[in-house]
Design an enzyme around this catalytic site. Structure first.
Site: not given
Length: 347
Positions: A47, A128, A194
């Site tokens: 990330e 995300k 994440c």
């Protein structure tokens, strides 16, 4: 029928707020070459792989903030990072990499892409969805900030799996009258970033599309008591172990529950001499076993040969969704976000 490929995670160690971006890119390219030298066909990077984890800072200078974002629709042509994609194309190694995206309308996203080296183009993009932290900084001056909600919007692309060509030479293609095609085509891949890995809904969306490999780059603080942790006091060493335990837990359990391999790649190490990020980059099997794991918090490549045929065990037996799922019992999952407890019992 074996469906074997060699995959890698490229863990990136400490990157500081004042690190030169060109130097960081050279490190990333070096890791790509190390993975290619070991025969990797696909390499996952973390990330926000090209910079420090900038959402831990409160920026007053908008110009400074923009230095961390990539502009333009096609990351592979961005002037700051194009050499990475040129190298991947030369090596004929696919890559997936995370970055801060400034979309054409000005919206910021925490994004990643999948780049096919043989086709020379981006195949898929993910933004995300599960942004952690807060919009406003904690009042505690010593707190580790997590301001993703300030700098990014939740992803708007959903969890869309995709097939990757040119990795399996004998993959079944969509022509003729073949009916028994499950588990025989090009690899089915999903991406997350994440904090997404902690949410089983994300994994199940990919599982329902038959995903065989889930890619997850991450930055995870080893010490951030204002953000997470137990209610009991913890030492920094205990907090590190707890963060690493939870990382392993979600990667292993969700790989198992969805019958897929997973790769996780960390941005790790001690940023700016005080922000400690865990390592733990790993490749996990569909049965939930760690096949290989990073041994350090520095720049490090891990590689494993995986056989996607092993996904069939879970998908056709324990987690045969078509036979065993009961959607009529799951309405709360989509009708409600926060917790609603049952009423209190009478005296």
């Amino acid at each position: 029928m074996a469906r074997t490929l060699k995959v890698a995670a490229a863990q990136v160690g400490a990157v500081h707020i004042d690190s030169d971006r060109s130097d960081t890119l050279k490190r990333v390219i070096k890791l790509l070459n190390e993975a290619a030298a070991q025969g990797a066909q696909l390499v996952l990077f973390p990330e926000l792989a090209f910079t420090t984890f900038f959402p831990r800072y409160l920026f007053k200078d908008e110009g400074k903030l923009e230095e961390f974002f990539e502009q333009g629709e096609d990351l592979s042509k961005s002037e700051h990072v194009k050499p990475l994609f040129d190298e991947a194309k030369k090596l004929r190694v696919d890559i997936s990499v995370g970055f801060a995206e400034r979309a054409s309308g000005g919206t910021g996203y925490n994004s990643c892409i999948y780049y096919s080296a043989k086709l020379g183009k981006v195949l898929a993009r993910y933004r995300k969805v599960h942004l952690p932290g807060t919009r406003e900084p904690f009042e505690n001056p010593d707190a580790v900030q997590q301001l993703e909600k300030r700098y990014f919007e939740p992803g708007d692309l959903g969890f869309k799996a995709f097939r990757v060509p040119e990795l399996l030479p004998d993959a079944l293609k969509g022509h003729g009258s073949k009916t028994d095609t499950v588990g025989k085509g090009d690899p089915i891949v999903g991406m997350m970033i994440c904090n997404d890995r902690r949410w089983p809904e994300a994994w199940r969306c990919y599982g329902l599309q038959g995903a065989e490999l889930v890619l997850c780059g991450f930055n995870t603080a080893g010490w951030a008591p204002d953000l997470w942790g137990t209610r009991k006091p913890m030492t920094k060493e205990q907090a590190q172990e707890e963060a690493l335990f939870h990382h392993r837990l979600v990667m292993q359990s969700n790989s198992y529950m969805n019958g897929c391999f997973s790769i996780s790649a960390a941005r790790a190490g001690l940023d700016d001499g005080k922000y400690d990020l865990i390592g733990g980059s790993a490749i996990v099997s569909p049965e939930g076993h760690i096949l290989v794991e990073a041994k350090s918090k520095d720049d490090e490549v891990i590689v494993a040969e995986i056989d996607l045929e092993e996904c069939r065990q879970g998908k056709e037996k324990t987690f045969d969704f078509g036979r065993h799922r009961r959607t009529e019992a799951y309405s709360l999952i989509t009708s409600q976000t926060g917790v609603v407890e049952p009423p209190l019992l009478a005296n």
